[in-house]
Scaffold this active site. Structure first.
Site, short mmCIF file in Angstrom:
data_model
loop_
_atom_site.label_atom_id
_atom_site.label_comp_id
_atom_site.label_asym_id
_atom_site.label_seq_id
_atom_site.Cartn_x
_atom_site.Cartn_y
_atom_site.Cartn_z
N LYS A 1 0.84 -1.21 0.00
CA LYS A 1 0.00 0.00 0.00
C LYS A 1 0.88 1.26 0.00
O LYS A 1 0.64 2.21 -0.74
CB LYS A 1 -0.95 -0.02 1.21
N GLN B 1 -4.68 -1.86 9.68
CA GLN B 1 -4.59 -3.17 9.05
C GLN B 1 -5.14 -4.25 9.97
O GLN B 1 -4.78 -4.31 11.15
CB GLN B 1 -3.12 -3.46 8.66
N ASP C 1 -10.94 2.65 4.22
CA ASP C 1 -11.24 1.23 4.04
C ASP C 1 -12.75 1.01 3.91
O ASP C 1 -13.20 -0.06 3.50
CB ASP C 1 -10.74 0.42 5.24
N1 GUN Z 1 -6.91 -7.21 6.12
C1 GUN Z 1 -7.24 -7.92 5.01
N2 GUN Z 1 -7.76 -7.11 4.07
C2 GUN Z 1 -7.76 -5.85 4.59
C3 GUN Z 1 -8.18 -4.59 4.10
O1 GUN Z 1 -8.67 -4.44 2.96
N3 GUN Z 1 -8.00 -3.53 4.95
C4 GUN Z 1 -7.48 -3.68 6.19
N4 GUN Z 1 -7.37 -2.59 6.95
N5 GUN Z 1 -7.10 -4.85 6.68
C5 GUN Z 1 -7.23 -5.93 5.87
#
Ligand code: GUN
Length: 293
Positions: free
Chosen positions: A52, A96, A119
Protein backbone atom coordinates in the site's frame (compact mmCIF):
# COMPACT_ATOMS: atom_id res chain seq x y z
CA UNK A 1 -11.21 -18.35 -21.82
CA UNK A 2 -9.84 -14.86 -21.18
CA UNK A 3 -7.65 -13.96 -18.22
CA UNK A 4 -8.77 -10.95 -16.20
CA UNK A 5 -5.45 -9.21 -15.71
CA UNK A 6 -5.61 -7.28 -12.44
CA UNK A 7 -1.96 -6.34 -12.66
CA UNK A 8 -2.38 -4.63 -16.03
CA UNK A 9 -5.71 -3.01 -15.08
CA UNK A 10 -4.36 -1.74 -11.77
CA UNK A 11 -1.31 -0.26 -13.57
CA UNK A 12 -3.67 1.64 -15.92
CA UNK A 13 -5.71 2.98 -13.00
CA UNK A 14 -2.56 3.94 -11.11
CA UNK A 15 -1.48 5.96 -14.14
CA UNK A 16 -4.88 7.71 -14.16
CA UNK A 17 -4.53 8.45 -10.44
CA UNK A 18 -0.95 9.69 -10.88
CA UNK A 19 -2.27 12.14 -13.52
CA UNK A 20 -4.91 13.32 -11.05
CA UNK A 21 -2.27 13.82 -8.34
CA UNK A 22 -0.16 15.83 -10.80
CA UNK A 23 -3.14 18.13 -11.40
CA UNK A 24 -3.63 18.57 -7.64
CA UNK A 25 0.06 19.42 -7.31
CA UNK A 26 -0.01 21.79 -10.29
CA UNK A 27 -2.98 23.61 -8.74
CA UNK A 28 -0.87 24.17 -5.60
CA UNK A 29 -3.23 22.10 -3.44
CA UNK A 30 -2.20 19.85 -0.56
CA UNK A 31 -0.82 16.44 -1.59
CA UNK A 32 -3.19 13.66 -0.42
CA UNK A 33 -1.89 11.74 2.59
CA UNK A 34 -2.70 8.14 3.59
CA UNK A 35 -1.61 6.70 6.93
CA UNK A 36 -1.51 2.96 7.67
CA UNK A 37 -1.57 1.57 11.20
CA UNK A 38 0.14 -1.79 11.59
CA UNK A 39 0.14 -3.65 14.91
CA UNK A 40 2.49 -6.60 15.44
CA UNK A 41 4.53 -8.59 12.93
CA UNK A 42 2.01 -10.67 10.99
CA UNK A 43 3.94 -11.42 7.76
CA UNK A 44 0.85 -11.13 5.49
CA UNK A 45 -0.13 -7.79 7.05
CA UNK A 46 3.46 -6.53 6.70
CA UNK A 47 3.40 -7.44 2.99
CA UNK A 48 0.01 -5.77 2.42
CA UNK A 49 0.96 -2.55 4.20
CA UNK A 50 4.32 -2.39 2.37
CA UNK A 51 2.45 -2.79 -0.95
CA UNK A 52 0.00 0.00 0.00
CA UNK A 53 2.84 2.37 0.94
CA UNK A 54 4.69 1.51 -2.30
CA UNK A 55 1.55 2.21 -4.36
CA UNK A 56 1.19 5.65 -2.71
CA UNK A 57 4.76 6.45 -3.73
CA UNK A 58 4.08 5.28 -7.29
CA UNK A 59 1.18 7.71 -7.79
CA UNK A 60 2.87 10.57 -5.92
CA UNK A 61 0.83 10.76 -2.72
CA UNK A 62 2.19 10.97 0.80
CA UNK A 63 2.03 7.94 3.08
CA UNK A 64 2.93 7.30 6.69
CA UNK A 65 3.35 3.87 8.23
CA UNK A 66 2.45 3.86 11.95
CA UNK A 67 3.90 0.68 13.46
CA UNK A 68 3.22 -0.61 16.96
CA UNK A 69 4.28 -3.70 18.85
CA UNK A 70 1.94 -6.60 19.52
CA UNK A 71 1.89 -5.45 23.17
CA UNK A 72 0.12 -2.13 22.53
CA UNK A 73 -3.04 -1.89 24.65
CA UNK A 74 -6.47 -1.11 23.24
CA UNK A 75 -6.47 2.21 25.14
CA UNK A 76 -3.12 3.15 23.61
CA UNK A 77 -4.32 2.23 20.12
CA UNK A 78 -7.47 4.30 20.66
CA UNK A 79 -5.19 7.21 21.52
CA UNK A 80 -3.35 6.70 18.20
CA UNK A 81 -6.72 6.69 16.40
CA UNK A 82 -7.70 9.92 18.17
CA UNK A 83 -4.48 11.60 17.00
CA UNK A 84 -4.98 10.47 13.39
CA UNK A 85 -8.58 11.74 13.50
CA UNK A 86 -7.33 15.13 14.70
CA UNK A 87 -4.33 15.42 12.34
CA UNK A 88 -5.36 17.84 9.56
CA UNK A 89 -2.56 16.59 7.29
CA UNK A 90 -3.91 13.00 7.23
CA UNK A 91 -6.75 12.75 4.71
CA UNK A 92 -7.45 9.06 5.26
CA UNK A 93 -6.04 6.10 7.14
CA UNK A 94 -6.44 2.38 7.59
CA UNK A 95 -5.91 0.06 10.51
CA UNK A 96 -4.59 -3.17 9.05
CA UNK A 97 -6.58 -6.21 10.18
CA UNK A 98 -6.41 -8.61 11.93
CA UNK A 99 -5.52 -6.98 15.25
CA UNK A 100 -4.10 -8.96 18.19
CA UNK A 101 -6.77 -10.89 20.12
CA UNK A 102 -6.66 -8.57 23.18
CA UNK A 103 -7.85 -5.61 21.07
CA UNK A 104 -11.49 -5.30 19.98
CA UNK A 105 -11.56 -4.70 16.22
CA UNK A 106 -15.08 -3.39 16.57
CA UNK A 107 -14.12 -0.74 19.15
CA UNK A 108 -11.15 0.37 17.04
CA UNK A 109 -13.17 0.58 13.79
CA UNK A 110 -15.91 2.54 15.56
CA UNK A 111 -13.34 5.08 16.75
CA UNK A 112 -12.16 5.92 13.23
CA UNK A 113 -13.54 9.23 11.94
CA UNK A 114 -15.89 8.06 9.12
CA UNK A 115 -14.60 10.92 6.92
CA UNK A 116 -11.09 9.40 7.12
CA UNK A 117 -12.18 5.74 6.95
CA UNK A 118 -10.79 4.98 3.48
CA UNK A 119 -11.24 1.23 4.04
CA UNK A 120 -15.00 1.86 4.30
CA UNK A 121 -15.24 -0.41 7.37
CA UNK A 122 -16.99 2.01 9.79
CA UNK A 123 -20.70 1.15 10.16
CA UNK A 124 -21.56 4.71 9.04
CA UNK A 125 -19.80 4.09 5.71
CA UNK A 126 -21.20 0.55 5.42
CA UNK A 127 -24.68 2.07 5.86
CA UNK A 128 -23.98 4.70 3.21
CA UNK A 129 -22.84 1.99 0.80
CA UNK A 130 -25.92 -0.17 1.45
CA UNK A 131 -28.27 2.75 0.83
CA UNK A 132 -26.40 3.86 -2.31
CA UNK A 133 -25.13 7.18 -0.93
CA UNK A 134 -21.66 8.45 -1.94
CA UNK A 135 -19.31 6.41 0.24
CA UNK A 136 -15.86 4.93 0.53
CA UNK A 137 -16.42 1.51 -0.99
CA UNK A 138 -14.51 -1.35 0.66
CA UNK A 139 -11.36 -1.93 -1.35
CA UNK A 140 -11.62 -5.56 -2.49
CA UNK A 141 -15.33 -5.45 -3.49
CA UNK A 142 -14.79 -2.14 -5.32
CA UNK A 143 -11.77 -3.64 -7.12
CA UNK A 144 -13.87 -6.61 -8.25
CA UNK A 145 -16.62 -4.36 -9.64
CA UNK A 146 -13.99 -2.23 -11.40
CA UNK A 147 -12.49 -5.33 -13.07
CA UNK A 148 -15.91 -6.46 -14.34
CA UNK A 149 -16.54 -2.93 -15.62
CA UNK A 150 -13.19 -2.51 -17.38
CA UNK A 151 -13.49 -5.93 -19.05
CA UNK A 152 -17.05 -4.99 -20.12
CA UNK A 153 -18.40 -8.21 -18.66
CA UNK A 154 -22.21 -8.16 -18.75
CA UNK A 155 -23.67 -8.33 -15.25
CA UNK A 156 -27.24 -7.03 -15.59
CA UNK A 157 -29.77 -9.76 -14.71
CA UNK A 158 -27.02 -12.37 -14.31
CA UNK A 159 -26.85 -14.75 -11.36
CA UNK A 160 -23.87 -13.85 -9.18
CA UNK A 161 -22.98 -16.42 -6.53
CA UNK A 162 -20.66 -15.23 -3.76
CA UNK A 163 -18.89 -17.75 -1.51
CA UNK A 164 -17.88 -16.24 1.84
CA UNK A 165 -19.68 -13.76 4.12
CA UNK A 166 -16.85 -11.74 5.68
CA UNK A 167 -17.33 -8.05 6.44
CA UNK A 168 -14.30 -7.26 4.27
CA UNK A 169 -15.27 -9.10 1.06
CA UNK A 170 -18.24 -11.49 0.85
CA UNK A 171 -20.99 -9.42 2.46
CA UNK A 172 -20.12 -6.06 0.85
CA UNK A 173 -19.49 -7.55 -2.62
CA UNK A 174 -22.89 -9.26 -2.49
CA UNK A 175 -24.45 -5.83 -1.81
CA UNK A 176 -22.51 -4.08 -4.57
CA UNK A 177 -23.37 -6.76 -7.14
CA UNK A 178 -27.08 -6.48 -6.37
CA UNK A 179 -27.23 -2.68 -6.71
CA UNK A 180 -29.36 -1.13 -9.43
CA UNK A 181 -26.41 0.03 -11.52
CA UNK A 182 -25.08 -0.75 -14.96
CA UNK A 183 -22.11 -2.79 -13.78
CA UNK A 184 -24.08 -4.70 -11.16
CA UNK A 185 -27.84 -5.41 -11.20
CA UNK A 186 -27.29 -9.12 -10.54
CA UNK A 187 -29.45 -11.64 -8.77
CA UNK A 188 -27.16 -12.53 -5.87
CA UNK A 189 -26.84 -15.69 -3.80
CA UNK A 190 -24.53 -15.55 -0.78
CA UNK A 191 -23.10 -18.96 0.19
CA UNK A 192 -20.87 -19.62 3.19
CA UNK A 193 -19.31 -22.36 5.31
CA UNK A 194 -22.75 -23.57 6.51
CA UNK A 195 -24.38 -23.70 3.08
CA UNK A 196 -25.65 -27.19 2.32
CA UNK A 197 -24.90 -28.69 -1.10
CA UNK A 198 -22.94 -25.61 -2.20
CA UNK A 199 -22.37 -27.13 -5.63
CA UNK A 200 -26.10 -26.81 -6.40
CA UNK A 201 -25.65 -23.02 -6.14
CA UNK A 202 -22.23 -22.63 -7.76
CA UNK A 203 -23.41 -24.59 -10.81
CA UNK A 204 -26.05 -21.89 -11.36
CA UNK A 205 -23.54 -19.02 -11.24
CA UNK A 206 -22.97 -16.83 -14.28
CA UNK A 207 -20.50 -14.93 -12.10
CA UNK A 208 -18.84 -16.77 -9.21
CA UNK A 209 -16.97 -14.69 -6.61
CA UNK A 210 -14.96 -16.86 -4.24
CA UNK A 211 -13.75 -15.46 -0.90
CA UNK A 212 -13.92 -18.46 1.43
CA UNK A 213 -10.24 -18.54 2.40
CA UNK A 214 -9.64 -22.22 1.54
CA UNK A 215 -7.03 -23.17 -1.07
CA UNK A 216 -8.49 -24.84 -4.19
CA UNK A 217 -12.00 -24.92 -2.68
CA UNK A 218 -13.70 -24.53 -6.08
CA UNK A 219 -13.14 -27.43 -8.44
CA UNK A 220 -14.16 -27.88 -12.10
CA UNK A 221 -17.27 -29.95 -11.26
CA UNK A 222 -18.67 -26.94 -9.33
CA UNK A 223 -18.52 -24.52 -12.27
CA UNK A 224 -20.97 -23.92 -15.12
CA UNK A 225 -19.49 -23.88 -18.63
CA UNK A 226 -18.82 -20.24 -19.65
CA UNK A 227 -18.96 -18.80 -16.10
CA UNK A 228 -16.96 -15.76 -14.99
CA UNK A 229 -14.75 -16.62 -12.01
CA UNK A 230 -13.39 -14.07 -9.56
CA UNK A 231 -10.93 -15.60 -7.09
CA UNK A 232 -10.24 -13.51 -3.97
CA UNK A 233 -8.18 -16.13 -2.11
CA UNK A 234 -4.42 -16.09 -1.79
CA UNK A 235 -2.52 -18.90 -0.04
CA UNK A 236 1.12 -19.93 0.16
CA UNK A 237 1.30 -23.70 -0.38
CA UNK A 238 4.34 -26.00 -0.54
CA UNK A 239 5.58 -26.73 -4.06
CA UNK A 240 8.43 -28.84 -5.42
CA UNK A 241 8.33 -26.86 -8.70
CA UNK A 242 9.62 -23.53 -7.36
CA UNK A 243 13.03 -22.53 -5.98
CA UNK A 244 11.39 -21.05 -2.86
CA UNK A 245 9.56 -24.32 -2.15
CA UNK A 246 6.23 -22.43 -2.15
CA UNK A 247 3.72 -21.11 -4.64
CA UNK A 248 0.68 -18.87 -4.38
CA UNK A 249 -2.75 -20.34 -5.10
CA UNK A 250 -6.28 -19.05 -4.80
CA UNK A 251 -9.60 -20.40 -3.51
CA UNK A 252 -10.15 -21.80 -7.02
CA UNK A 253 -8.30 -24.72 -8.59
CA UNK A 254 -7.17 -22.56 -11.52
CA UNK A 255 -5.70 -25.31 -13.76
CA UNK A 256 -8.86 -27.42 -13.58
CA UNK A 257 -11.41 -24.61 -13.65
CA UNK A 258 -9.93 -22.17 -16.21
CA UNK A 259 -10.79 -24.24 -19.32
CA UNK A 260 -14.51 -24.15 -18.37
CA UNK A 261 -14.70 -20.34 -17.92
CA UNK A 262 -15.33 -17.37 -20.16
CA UNK A 263 -13.21 -15.18 -17.84
CA UNK A 264 -11.11 -15.93 -14.77
CA UNK A 265 -8.82 -13.96 -12.44
CA UNK A 266 -5.39 -15.53 -11.82
CA UNK A 267 -3.72 -15.73 -8.40
CA UNK A 268 -1.50 -13.79 -8.03
CA UNK A 269 -2.19 -10.89 -10.39
CA UNK A 270 -6.01 -10.86 -10.34
CA UNK A 271 -8.03 -9.26 -7.54
CA UNK A 272 -5.04 -8.48 -5.25
CA UNK A 273 -3.57 -5.52 -7.17
CA UNK A 274 -7.07 -4.04 -7.59
CA UNK A 275 -7.60 -3.90 -3.82
CA UNK A 276 -4.72 -1.47 -3.51
CA UNK A 277 -5.90 0.85 -6.27
CA UNK A 278 -9.36 1.05 -4.66
CA UNK A 279 -7.69 2.26 -1.48
CA UNK A 280 -5.77 4.89 -3.46
CA UNK A 281 -9.03 5.98 -5.14
CA UNK A 282 -10.68 6.36 -1.73
CA UNK A 283 -7.71 8.38 -0.46
CA UNK A 284 -8.08 10.84 -3.35
CA UNK A 285 -11.82 11.02 -2.61
CA UNK A 286 -11.01 11.74 1.03
CA UNK A 287 -8.56 14.49 0.07
CA UNK A 288 -11.23 16.07 -2.13
CA UNK A 289 -13.95 15.28 0.44
CA UNK A 290 -16.04 13.84 -2.39
CA UNK A 291 -17.56 11.07 -0.27
CA UNK A 292 -18.62 13.63 2.33
CA UNK A 293 -20.08 16.53 0.38
N1 GUN B 1 -6.91 -7.21 6.12
C1 GUN B 1 -7.24 -7.92 5.01
N2 GUN B 1 -7.76 -7.11 4.07
C2 GUN B 1 -7.76 -5.85 4.59
C3 GUN B 1 -8.18 -4.59 4.10
O1 GUN B 1 -8.67 -4.44 2.96
N3 GUN B 1 -8.00 -3.53 4.95
C4 GUN B 1 -7.48 -3.68 6.19
N4 GUN B 1 -7.37 -2.59 6.95
N5 GUN B 1 -7.10 -4.85 6.68
C5 GUN B 1 -7.23 -5.93 5.87
Amino acid sequence: MELIDGKKTSAQIKQELADEVQKIQAAGKKIPHLAAVLVGNDPASETYVAAKVRACREIGIKSTECRYSEEITEAQLLEVIGKLNADPDVDGYIVQLPLPAHISEQRILLAIDPAKDVDGFHPFNVGKMVTGLPAYLPATPAGIVELLKRYRIPTRGKHCVVIGRSNIVGTPVSILMSRKEEHADCTVTLCHSRTQNIKAYTLQADILIVAIGKPHFVTADMVKEGAVIIDVGIHRVPSDKTASGFRLVGDVDFEQVAPRCSYITPVPGGVGPMTIVSLLQNTLLAAQQKANP
